[in-house]
Design an enzyme around this catalytic site. Structure first.
Site: not given
Lengths: 412, 136
Positions: A123, A200, A203, A226, A370
């Site tokens: 991202h 990261d 997700q 999220k 993104c």
């Protein structure tokens, strides 16, 4: 084992009862923002109506209660990540802020000629902080390639890391392809050259607790909105020794020990990195959200979402009807993936597809997500993305597939 | 309703390739990007006096963007710079304020259903932005 009761779960999410022009909402944009259950809404409302006050400094009962709620949330996050200590949990505004924090503290100690490795799957929030660091410090940003099915190319990873690589900043799960990164391979390759690993996890975090000690990484970042929690809250976890050695990022209230005009000293972690009044109610909501996730039957949820993902993949093949117009950008199987499916359609733009799907109540994301370098890598301007949460049901997927079929008949 | 955004006339314009491509020998050229979606329009023009002689567009975009590029390229040929500026202002006012097109190119009325969809205004305006930059 009883069957997964998705309708009972859906009842916890008032927004899922919405309709537009009499057409029920089918929310399939969970990778962008997930919806929030009553348990979280109630926790935030209860905090704001019973315990709202500033934290850490006040001595009245509301301040004590607010501080306790805020720090309890930190403990919940620590449990969710299996962190060694709540002190390793830094609250910030989201994944973007968390990664920027590392870039602006740890990164400032990197020197020209050293490298930060990212991947094609990242991202923008895990690319731009390192490009800005490159511009400030002369650090090189190297790029790990992806396989044709949208996974980290481990062989390329092993080739591209060098003794100059200080940090591997990499996604745990791609927000485009849904592929789960082989973190064990990443960590082995990084350790071989003495590099740190920042993950990261935006997700990955919505799909159940994470064990950062087992992953053996150095930093882990994710966002509250999220994981069924509020906006404006996120987490940076870091190894205590690394955090202790990092200088402050933002200066202000709450992050100090002493202040004089000549010299100031800074609080210990985590408060050193939480300048100013933090997002207190949001932290409380995040804690409630993670507690909500922990209570889910993870095996049942995984089975449910795998079934729906398969239904999407089969549905896309049905809509394609052998025309070879639909191209899945990412894994086409069910192994080592999360319920995120991106696809392009020859001759149909993702925004037009999503606009028409909206007519059928289906909320999907279209565009570059993104992740423009990844779009370039796969030579597409953008994709249409369906992303699932445990509250999604067969009706959601079927409405999407039927809507896609109708949309393509209109557009092609 | 979203489908109202896509009348047949607009879909036909999006498929129209009569002014698609590049002009190898152009007097001006510019590319505009839409950061929201990654769409890209390149406009090449040749000039004749104060007007536009020939236009080609190279568009990677949605139906709205491609249709807008088709109208712009076709109508710009033979038009003055001032007429193009009037058309851009008129379509912008139609989208943002619901204004009539008044004397501007009436073909642009095909976008009147886009007005309530603010996130799509940029799709229609992207070719105009490229043209404006090419002529600046």
């Amino acid at each position: 084992m009883t069957a997964f009761d998705v309708e009972r779960l859906r009842a916890e999410f008032p927004i899922l009862g919405r309709s537009f022009d009499g057409i029920p909402l089918h929310y399939l944009d969970n990778a962008a923002t997930s919806q929030t259950p009553l348990a979280v809404l109630d926790a935030v409302r209860r905090h704001e109506t019973e315990n709202r006050a500033n934290v850490l400094r006040g001595i009245h009962r509301l301040a004590e209660a607010a501080t306790a709620a805020y720090e309890n949330a930190r403990q919940t996050v620590a449990r969710y990540l299996n962190a060694r200590s709540p002190a390793e949990i830094i609250f910030c505004s989201g994944t973007t802020a968390a990664i920027n924090l590392v870039a602006r503290t740890l990164g400032e100690r990197f020197v020209a000629g050293e490298e930060v490795a990212v991947s094609h799957l990242e991202h923008h929030s895990n690319i731009l902080p390192w490009q800005l660091l490159r511009d400030r410090r002369g650090v090189a940003v190297t790029v790990i390639d992806v396989t044709p099915d949208g996974r980290i190319d481990v062989a390329h990873l092993e080739r591209i890391l060098t003794k100059r690589t200080r940090l591997v900043a990499i996604t745990h799960v791609s927000n485009v392809t849904g592929a789960v990164t082989d973190m064990a391979a990443v960590v082995v390759a990084a350790r071989r050259v003495g590099a740190l690993v920042l993950v990261d996890g935006a997700q990955r975090a919505p799909h159940g607790p994470i064990d950062v000690q087992a992953l053996d990484v150095d930093f882990y970042a994710f966002s509250g909105h999220k994981v069924y929690g509020p906006n404006g809250i996120g987490v940076l976890w870091g190894r205590r020794a690394l955090l202790d050695a990092m200088p402050p990022f933002l200066g202000g209230g709450e992050m100090i020990k002493t202040v004089t005009f000549e010299r100031s000293t800074y609080a210990d972690v985590p408060h050193r990195f939480e300048a100013g009044t933090p997002p207190i109610a949001q932290a409380v909501g995040l804690g409630a959200a993670l507690d909500w996730v922990i209570k889910l039957d993870s095996a049942m949820v995984e089975s449910h979402l795998t079934g729906l993902t398969e239904r999407i993949l089969v549905g896309l093949q049905d809509v394609d009807r052998g025309r070879n117009i639909i191209r899945v950008i990412g894994p086409t199987g069910l192994q080592a993936r999360m319920p995120v499916v991106s696809f392009s359609v020859a001759g149909a733009h993702p925004h037009d597809i999503c606009q028409l799907l909206d007519r059928y109540g289906c909320a999907l994301r279209g565009g570059h997500h993104c992740a423009q370098p990844l779009m370039d890598r796969f030579d597409v301007a953008g994709t249409t993305r369906a992303s699932l949460a445990p509250y999604n049901n067969r009706e959601d997927v079927d409405a999407f597939i039927a809507g896609l079929d109708k949309a393509l008949k209109k557009l092609l | 309703m979203s489908e109202d955004l896509y009348p047949d006339a607009l879909l036909a314009l999006a498929r129209d390739t009569s002014h698609a491509g590049r002009l190898e020998a152009h007097d001006a050229s510019a590319t505009a990007d839409n950061p929201l979606c990654g769409d890209r329009v390149t406009i090449d023009v040749t000039l004749k006096g104060n007007g536009i002689a020939e236009v080609r567009h190279h568009t990677r975009g949605c139906v709205l963007c491609r249709a807008a590029a088709s109208i712009l390229a076709a109508k710009a040929e033979g038009s003055s710079r001032a007429a193009i500026a009037v058309a851009e202002a008129a379509v912008r006012a139609m989208l943002e304020k619901g204004d009539d097109l008044h004397g501007a190119w009436q073909e642009l009325i095909v976008f009147n259903q886009v007005a309530p969809h603010k996130s799509r205004h940029g799709c229609v305006l992207l070719p105009f932005r490229a043209m404006s930059e090419a002529l600046s």
